[in-house]
Each structure stands twice: as C-alpha cells, then as structure tokens.
Motif scaffolding. Structure first.
Motif, PDB file in Angstrom:
ATOM      1  N   ALA A  85       0.871  -1.173   0.000  1.00 46.62           N
ATOM      2  CA  ALA A  85       0.000   0.000   0.000  1.00 46.62           C
ATOM      3  C   ALA A  85       0.908   1.223   0.000  1.00 46.62           C
ATOM      4  CB  ALA A  85      -0.903   0.005   1.227  1.00 46.62           C
ATOM      5  N   ALA A 120      -3.344  -1.131  -2.603  1.00 48.93           N
ATOM      6  CA  ALA A 120      -4.118  -0.188  -1.797  1.00 48.93           C
ATOM      7  C   ALA A 120      -3.425   1.164  -1.778  1.00 48.93           C
ATOM      8  CB  ALA A 120      -4.293  -0.696  -0.371  1.00 48.93           C
ATOM      9  N   ALA A 151      -7.097   5.998  -5.651  1.00 54.09           N
ATOM     10  CA  ALA A 151      -7.634   4.661  -5.385  1.00 54.09           C
ATOM     11  C   ALA A 151      -8.753   4.315  -6.355  1.00 54.09           C
ATOM     12  CB  ALA A 151      -8.137   4.585  -3.940  1.00 54.09           C
ATOM     13  N   ALA A 157      -7.991  -0.659  -3.203  1.00 52.21           N
ATOM     14  CA  ALA A 157      -8.564  -0.311  -1.904  1.00 52.21           C
ATOM     15  C   ALA A 157      -8.011   1.005  -1.380  1.00 52.21           C
ATOM     16  CB  ALA A 157      -8.281  -1.429  -0.907  1.00 52.21           C
ATOM     17  N   MET A 159      -7.042   2.669   2.204  1.00 53.24           N
ATOM     18  CA  MET A 159      -6.716   2.303   3.580  1.00 53.24           C
ATOM     19  C   MET A 159      -6.659   3.578   4.418  1.00 53.24           C
ATOM     20  SD  MET A 159      -3.350   0.194   4.769  1.00 53.24           S
ATOM     21  CE  MET A 159      -3.747  -1.305   3.867  1.00 53.24           C
ATOM     22  N   TYR A 284      -7.844  -7.162  -1.233  1.00 58.19           N
ATOM     23  CA  TYR A 284      -6.534  -6.952  -1.868  1.00 58.19           C
ATOM     24  C   TYR A 284      -6.242  -7.883  -3.036  1.00 58.19           C
ATOM     25  CZ  TYR A 284      -5.962  -4.436   2.512  1.00 58.19           C
ATOM     26  OH  TYR A 284      -6.146  -3.593   3.580  1.00 58.19           O
TER      27      TYR A 284
END
Length: 291
Positions: A85, A120, A151, A157, A159, A284
């Motif tokens: 991420a 992410a 995103a 995703a 986060m 994910y």
C-alpha cells in the motif's frame, strides 16, 4: 520529510505464539521501520519467516512517506508474501508546506499506484490529534481527497488512517465518493461509526489495541460488525496486543489478536480465521498474482 519515527521499546520481541490451524493475513504492517539496535533489529524477511511458521500467509506492507511507499512497492516484487500500500500519511501532508510541493509528491504516489502488486492507497485520511492550523488541515484534506481519487482511478482499496476525525472522514468519503473497497485501518471508532461502516460496506480492521482493557468501544464495535467486513492487522511495530503491550509488534503476533477476536465475537477460531482470510483476499486480491 517525515514525522513517523521508529519507536523505542522497553523490551525485545515477544516469543512466537501457538500457530493457527487456518492461515490468515496481516493487512497492515510497517516492516521498514528500524527498531532500537540495543533490542536487536529484526529484518523484514525474519519477521515474515516467523509469521509464516505460525499461520500468517502474507502481509500488506504499508507506506507512510514517499520513501517508505517506494520501499513497500519494491519489497512486494521481491517476496510473494508481501503486497504493498502506498500513500502520504495524513501528518506528512502539512510538511510539504504548500500545494505545489504536496502535489508533486502525490504525483509520485500516483505513479506507484499503477504497479501490479500495489493493491491499496494508504495509509491516508485525516488526523486532528497532531495536526493544527488552518493551512495544515487544508493540506491534509487536499491530500486525502487526492488519495481517494487515485484509489478510484486504479480500482484498488483505500486504507484510512482516522484519528480524532471520524465525522470529517465519513463526510469526505460521502462528498467526493468512496472507492469500492474502503478499510478503516486500526479501527478506533465506537458502535456509531461501526454502524456507518456496516451501512456503507466499509471494512473495519482491528489491531492489538482491541485487547487493552479501556478499549471496550472497540470490542463492542467488533461484536456488532458484519462478519464480511472485519479484517485483522498488527500495525507493526506498534500496538502489540496484551500481554505484550510496550514491546515491538510483528506480523507473527496476529494469532494473539485473532484468538482474542474470536472470544469477543463468540465464534470458533478456525471459522473466524477462514472468514478473515476471505475478507482480506476480497479487498486486496491474490498474493500470487503479479509476482
């Protein structure tokens, strides 16, 4: 350019817990943070080896600065147990001082987001605990909205880091439009926020602080959360679960929190772990793809 520093711990890494029978994932970890040399730093691969031995199938390595985001993205290409991420932490945004500098950094995050093992954008969000001043909050808000855009454009995703900012985080997500997959990292809200997450299909990720006695609001939120929307994390090296509070955290301590979560929800541990694994892969994707 960072406010995030490696913590100083009172004692060394705990021993590994009893392995899980059903493997799960740590969906938020910072393996790049260097621990106090006097305690004995543990390299990322050693963390992962021990974690794998106790039933942790993989981790999401999370960036909080440009440097750590680049490191995270690169690590995900080196080890099949790692996905990445990438983001500027909310408290990073004000350090860029103006929109021109901040946007230049966000463009680099945007480029990293296109990599196949970056799954992410995070951790991003709002943090009113450490950020003060109209200009600083404006930069943080701009950064959050840009990360949301990235995103959505990459269909990955989001986060979220949410500290003392529940209402503003929710209002921003509703105003600009949330991505399909939203994760409240280190869930810190009460049951009111848990209901909002449930109503919107947003994931709640619980960390070791759920084991702390004073955090009954976290346990109440976990108890009412739909099973399809719960995740588990360490936020390593922070937030080690009881009885290891104050010691460095690691992905291999996920089983401690998982067992506690099963007790809170009154569920069979293996069934909970199977659900957590499904939920994590839903957010994910597969750790095998793109490696």
């Amino acid at each position: 350019m960072s406010q995030r520093k490696a913590p100083a711990f009172a004692s060394a890494f705990p021993a590994a817990p009893e392995p899980l029978e059903v493997a799960i994932y740590d969906n938020h970890s910072h393996l790049d943070f260097v621990f106090d040399e006097e305690l004995g730093a543990m390299p990322w691969n050693e963390n992962l080896d021990i974690a794998q031995s106790v039933g942790i199938r993989g981790v999401v390595q999370v960036g909080v600065t440009l440097e750590s985001s680049k490191w995270s993205a690169e690590l995900a290409t080196k080890d099949v147990r790692v996905l990445a991420a990438v983001a500027l932490h909310p408290n990073e945004a004000p350090l860029y001082e103006n929109l021109e500098n901040l946007n230049a950094a966000i463009q680099e995050i945007e480029a990293l987001a296109t990599q196949p093992r970056v799954r992410a954008i995070g951790e991003t969000g709002l943090d009113f605990f450490r950020t003060e001043g109209e200009n600083s909050i404006a930069l943080q808000q701009h950064s959050f909205e840009e990360h949301i855009r990235i995103a959505k454009e990459n269909d990955i995703a989001l986060m979220i880091h949410d500290r003392d900012a529940h209402d503003d985080v929710v209002a921003t997500l509703k105003r600009v439009g949330a991505p399909e997959k939203v994760v409240f990292h280190c869930y810190s809200g009460d049951t009111d926020l848990a209901q909002i997450c449930a109503d919107n299909g947003w994931y709640m990720s619980f960390a070791g602080n759920i084991t702390i006695k004073r955090n009954q609001h976290l346990r109440d939120s976990l108890a009412m959360a739909p099973k399809e929307l719960i995740l588990i994390e360490t936020d390593a090296p922070f937030l080690a679960p009881e009885p290891f509070r104050g010691r460095p955290n690691s992905p291999y301590l996920v089983p401690v929190t998982a067992r506690f979560m099963a007790e809170v929800r009154g569920e069979d541990l293996n069934q909970l772990c199977a659900q957590l694994a499904r939920n994590t892969e839903c957010v994910y994707g597969s750790w095998q793809v793109g490696f």
